[in-house]
Write an enzyme that holds these catalytic residues in place. Structure first.
Site, short mmCIF file in Angstrom:
data_model
loop_
_atom_site.label_atom_id
_atom_site.label_comp_id
_atom_site.label_asym_id
_atom_site.label_seq_id
_atom_site.Cartn_x
_atom_site.Cartn_y
_atom_site.Cartn_z
CD GLN A 98 -2.79 1.49 2.25
OE1 GLN A 98 -2.21 1.87 3.26
NE2 GLN A 98 -4.11 1.38 2.17
CE1 TYR A 183 -3.02 9.72 7.27
CE2 TYR A 183 -4.20 7.79 6.48
CZ TYR A 183 -3.62 8.51 7.52
OH TYR A 183 -3.66 8.00 8.79
NE ARG A 230 -8.71 0.27 3.08
CZ ARG A 230 -8.68 0.09 4.40
NH1 ARG A 230 -7.86 0.80 5.15
NH2 ARG A 230 -9.46 -0.80 4.97
N GLY A 319 -10.05 -6.47 9.45
CA GLY A 319 -8.90 -5.79 10.02
C GLY A 319 -8.51 -6.31 11.38
NE ARG A 320 -10.45 -1.79 15.65
CZ ARG A 320 -11.15 -1.06 14.78
NH1 ARG A 320 -11.96 -1.66 13.93
NH2 ARG A 320 -11.04 0.26 14.76
#
Length: 363
Positions: A98, A183, A230, A319-320
């Site tokens: 990424q 971002y 993404r 994810g987690r």
């Protein structure tokens, strides 16, 4: 036969063993900016995922937002990532890099003392980042960035191009552009973060121009089917807000569809009490984008299977759950209980909370 999480999928000449994705998760274990053997073990432990998307990796020092995150712009960093990709491939896994530039979401302590850059001269208000202060994390406010000039834009596009070359040299199977979570690319897309009055600001088409041009750089290196993007249409993370996210991000999907890229990866809002992504958006996204769609956020196996059956997703990212369950694919397949991660060891530190979570044992 209906599609399941364990139905193989092909794109970009790759055959993925299942539709379970390990998404990018910052873990801040790269003290010197280089991926390392500890990180290689962490990713290899999770290589049964159909696809691993490695943690956000800055394309330059100016693109770094937080202490101890890895880069991909120096020979040493490329060698560090080779440790990771070799370890994942040895276990039969597939892994994308990424590529990350944080724009204004940083502090000069992380950028070598240089003022951050963004689409506009506008700070990310109320946003904090962590810096290395005598080997300890210290959270500080972001600072005012300067608006990027046309020369800056061309320079950063070149950094993305070089980062894609470096990713291939490091052995990655493809690249994902981080255009989400407030971002740099997101700072061009979202209307409230982009105050420009040139061809990169104003209309939706203009605000998507930087996204499209960066994608062109990546495609020219990696090939369109090995490029993913993404996006986070509804999260408003790190201070970026769009006045009409559904319309803006459907236009983004149409643009990316025209580029023929391999996948779009949607980061949905995943904090407690957050509203679900509108069904209308998922329906329109499916119509706008012909290739693979990955959804991420608050998914359990049942909800993920439903997203596949509804046709809203082709793959689902967890994810987690991947943090504390290196064997997550096996656990889902066998309906084993999932372990809970320790939030105190998510960022920084060493092996504890990274590589020491055990696989499931019936004993």
């Amino acid at each position: 036969m209906s599609t399941s999480l364990f139905t193989p999928i092909q794109f970009g000449g790759l055959t993925l063993n299942n539709r379970i994705v390990m998404p990018p998760m910052t873990r801040s274990r790269a003290k010197n900016g280089c991926a390392n053997a500890m990180m290689a073990e962490y990713y290899a432990q999770r290589a049964e995922a159909g696809l691993i998307i490695a943690e956000g990796t800055q394309i330059s020092q100016l693109g770094q937002g937080y202490a101890w995150t890895p880069g991909i712009y120096s020979p040493e960093q490329i060698q560090g990532w080779k440790l990771v990709t070799d370890a994942v491939h040895a276990k039969g896994g597939k892994i994308f890099a990424q590529l990350w530039h944080v724009g204004r979401v940083t502090h000069p302590s992380n950028t070598g003392g240089v003022q951050p850059i963004s689409s506009s001269e506008q700070a990310a208000k109320g946003v904090k980042v962590f810096i290395d202060e005598e080997d300890q994390p210290n959270f500080v406010d972001t600072v005012l960035p300067r608006a990027m000039t046309h020369d800056d834009i061309e320079h950063v596009k070149g950094e993305y191009y070089q980062a894609a070359l470096n990713a291939l040299e490091a052995g990655f199977d493809g690249v994902e552009l981080h255009a989400a979570n407030g971002y740099l690319v997101n700072q061009f897309i979202d209307s409230e973060a982009n105050l420009r009055d040139d061809e990169y600001g104003g209309s939706t088409e203009n605000r998507l121009r930087f996204l499209g041009e960066v994608v062109d750089q990546l495609v020219s290196v990696v090939g369109k089917e090995r490029v993913g993007v993404r996006l986070a249409p509804f999260t408003c993370l790190n201070g970026t807000v769009d006045s009409d996210p559904e319309a803006t991000y459907i236009e983004a999907a149409k643009l990316l569809n025209s580029k023929g890229i391999g996948y779009i990866h949607i980061a949905e809002v995943d904090w407690d009490d957050a509203p679900d992504t509108p069904i209308s958006f998922k329906q329109n996204l499916r119509q706008a984008f012909d290739q693979t769609i990955i959804l991420a956020g608050k998914y359990n196996p049942e909800k993920a299977q439903q997203a596949l059956e509804q046709g809203f997703a082709d793959m689902v990212a967890f994810g987690r759950p991947f943090v504390a369950n290196p064997d997550l694919v096996t656990r889902i397949k066998n309906q084993y209980p999932l372990a809970e991660h320790n939030p105190d060891t998510l960022f920084g530190g060493a092996e504890q909370g990274l590589t020491d979570y055990p696989v499931y044992s019936e004993a």
